[in-house]
Write a protein that holds these residues in place. Sequence first.
Motif, short mmCIF file in Angstrom:
data_model
loop_
_atom_site.label_atom_id
_atom_site.label_comp_id
_atom_site.label_asym_id
_atom_site.label_seq_id
_atom_site.Cartn_x
_atom_site.Cartn_y
_atom_site.Cartn_z
N GLU A 1 0.82 -1.20 0.00
CA GLU A 1 0.00 0.00 0.00
C GLU A 1 0.86 1.26 0.00
O GLU A 1 0.62 2.19 -0.76
CB GLU A 1 -0.93 -0.01 1.23
CG GLU A 1 -1.74 1.26 1.45
CD GLU A 1 -2.85 1.43 0.42
OE1 GLU A 1 -3.25 2.59 0.19
OE2 GLU A 1 -3.32 0.42 -0.13
N SER A 2 1.86 1.29 0.87
CA SER A 2 2.74 2.45 0.95
C SER A 2 3.92 2.27 0.02
O SER A 2 4.67 1.29 0.12
CB SER A 2 3.24 2.63 2.39
OG SER A 2 4.25 3.63 2.44
N SER A 3 4.12 3.24 -0.88
CA SER A 3 5.25 3.12 -1.80
C SER A 3 6.59 3.27 -1.08
O SER A 3 7.63 2.93 -1.64
CB SER A 3 5.14 4.16 -2.92
OG SER A 3 5.19 5.47 -2.39
N GLU A 4 6.58 3.77 0.15
CA GLU A 4 7.81 3.83 0.93
C GLU A 4 8.32 2.45 1.28
O GLU A 4 9.49 2.28 1.65
CB GLU A 4 7.60 4.66 2.20
CG GLU A 4 7.34 6.13 1.91
CD GLU A 4 7.22 6.94 3.17
OE1 GLU A 4 7.30 6.35 4.28
OE2 GLU A 4 7.05 8.16 3.07
N GLU A 5 7.43 1.46 1.19
CA GLU A 5 7.82 0.08 1.46
C GLU A 5 8.06 -0.72 0.18
O GLU A 5 8.34 -1.91 0.24
CB GLU A 5 6.73 -0.63 2.29
CG GLU A 5 6.58 -0.08 3.69
CD GLU A 5 5.59 -0.88 4.51
OE1 GLU A 5 5.94 -1.31 5.61
OE2 GLU A 5 4.46 -1.10 4.02
N TRP A 6 7.91 -0.07 -0.96
CA TRP A 6 8.14 -0.78 -2.23
C TRP A 6 9.59 -1.23 -2.30
O TRP A 6 10.51 -0.51 -1.85
CB TRP A 6 7.83 0.12 -3.41
CG TRP A 6 6.35 0.30 -3.67
CD1 TRP A 6 5.33 -0.03 -2.82
CD2 TRP A 6 5.75 0.87 -4.82
NE1 TRP A 6 4.13 0.30 -3.38
CE2 TRP A 6 4.35 0.85 -4.62
CE3 TRP A 6 6.25 1.39 -6.01
CZ2 TRP A 6 3.45 1.33 -5.56
CZ3 TRP A 6 5.35 1.88 -6.96
CH2 TRP A 6 3.97 1.84 -6.73
N ARG B 1 -0.32 5.58 -5.58
CA ARG B 1 0.60 5.24 -4.49
C ARG B 1 2.02 5.68 -4.82
O ARG B 1 2.74 6.17 -3.96
CB ARG B 1 0.60 3.71 -4.27
CG ARG B 1 -0.72 3.15 -3.79
CD ARG B 1 -0.63 1.64 -3.68
NE ARG B 1 -1.94 1.03 -3.47
CZ ARG B 1 -2.14 -0.30 -3.39
NH1 ARG B 1 -1.11 -1.13 -3.52
NH2 ARG B 1 -3.35 -0.77 -3.21
N ARG B 2 2.39 5.53 -6.08
CA ARG B 2 3.74 5.91 -6.51
C ARG B 2 3.97 7.42 -6.33
O ARG B 2 5.00 7.85 -5.80
CB ARG B 2 3.97 5.51 -7.95
CG ARG B 2 5.42 5.68 -8.43
CD ARG B 2 5.49 5.51 -9.94
NE ARG B 2 6.84 5.43 -10.44
CZ ARG B 2 7.72 6.43 -10.46
NH1 ARG B 2 7.40 7.60 -9.94
NH2 ARG B 2 8.92 6.26 -10.96
N ARG B 3 3.00 8.22 -6.75
CA ARG B 3 3.13 9.67 -6.64
C ARG B 3 3.11 10.13 -5.19
O ARG B 3 3.74 11.12 -4.83
CB ARG B 3 2.02 10.35 -7.43
CG ARG B 3 2.16 10.27 -8.94
CD ARG B 3 1.16 11.16 -9.64
NE ARG B 3 -0.21 10.68 -9.47
CZ ARG B 3 -0.81 9.82 -10.27
NH1 ARG B 3 -0.18 9.34 -11.32
NH2 ARG B 3 -2.06 9.47 -10.06
N LYS B 4 2.42 9.35 -4.37
CA LYS B 4 2.32 9.72 -2.97
C LYS B 4 3.61 9.45 -2.22
O LYS B 4 3.89 10.06 -1.19
CB LYS B 4 1.17 8.92 -2.32
CG LYS B 4 0.84 9.32 -0.91
CD LYS B 4 -0.36 8.52 -0.41
CE LYS B 4 -0.70 8.91 1.03
NZ LYS B 4 -1.85 8.11 1.54
#
Length: 268
Positions: free
Chosen positions: A227-232, A262-265
């Motif tokens: 869900e969070s792109s910070e965890e991608w 999610r990517r932009r966020k």
Amino acid sequence: RVERALAIPGDGGLFALYQLARQIGWIYSRDANWAETVILTALDSTGDRREVMLTGFTHNMRWNGRKLYDRLKAPISLLISGEMSRPKIDVRALSGFALWGWRTAEAEGRWFSDTEMRTALVRGSQEFRTTTLWQVGQWPFEEKRTFLAEVWPLQLAARNSTVSDRLCHLAFQDAEHFAELAKIVLPFLTTIRRGALMFTAGLQDAHALMAANPETCLEIYWRILPESSEEWPYDGHSGLDYLYNNVKKLRADPRMIELMRRRRKGYF
């Protein structure tokens, strides 16, 4: 003389047992009763004798026929599951033993049945699962498909980021059969957090494969990206960007819209 050597106290007798265990396949094919009485009874003991017997066998795995394989299957299965913690055996040997038995079938069934293989994958370590996937990835397509479709477990115990990445890699490395393999592995995938995506690493035709199978690839990214792109995972956005920029019909897909949101966020 051999029995006298085995009767030597301490390390001398254990060394003799180790050398015999390395040749148990040949010995058993010549005199099964003697091999059972003199050598294989070590499997029914505890402590050093059993450890030395299993170490010797796994250092030179040979068996001549199903009877010896079945005699060794129970302790090897305990090593795979971790119910027996010693000796410490190379996971490649454990995986190889199980897969060899699974690939060998007779009228009464596989030497290592579907159920036994599935149980080993659930109870075994992550290293056992990833090693098994690497070996299965080298097989012909028909065997690979059968193993994944009929044996690979759905249980949560067999799901994590590393295994998901390996499953994706198995599909991506077989471009000819990618669509069918991807369809099989999709139910087994879970989110891949942080780390790095390895399934497209080193694949020169990764973009061509994505272009030929855009819907399937989007579904893979939909299932593995958190869900969070910070965890991608590192470079987790590159394949997604390729699909967005080169397959215009996907831009209106709800999955793509959400993933790009999610990517932009995030920080990409």
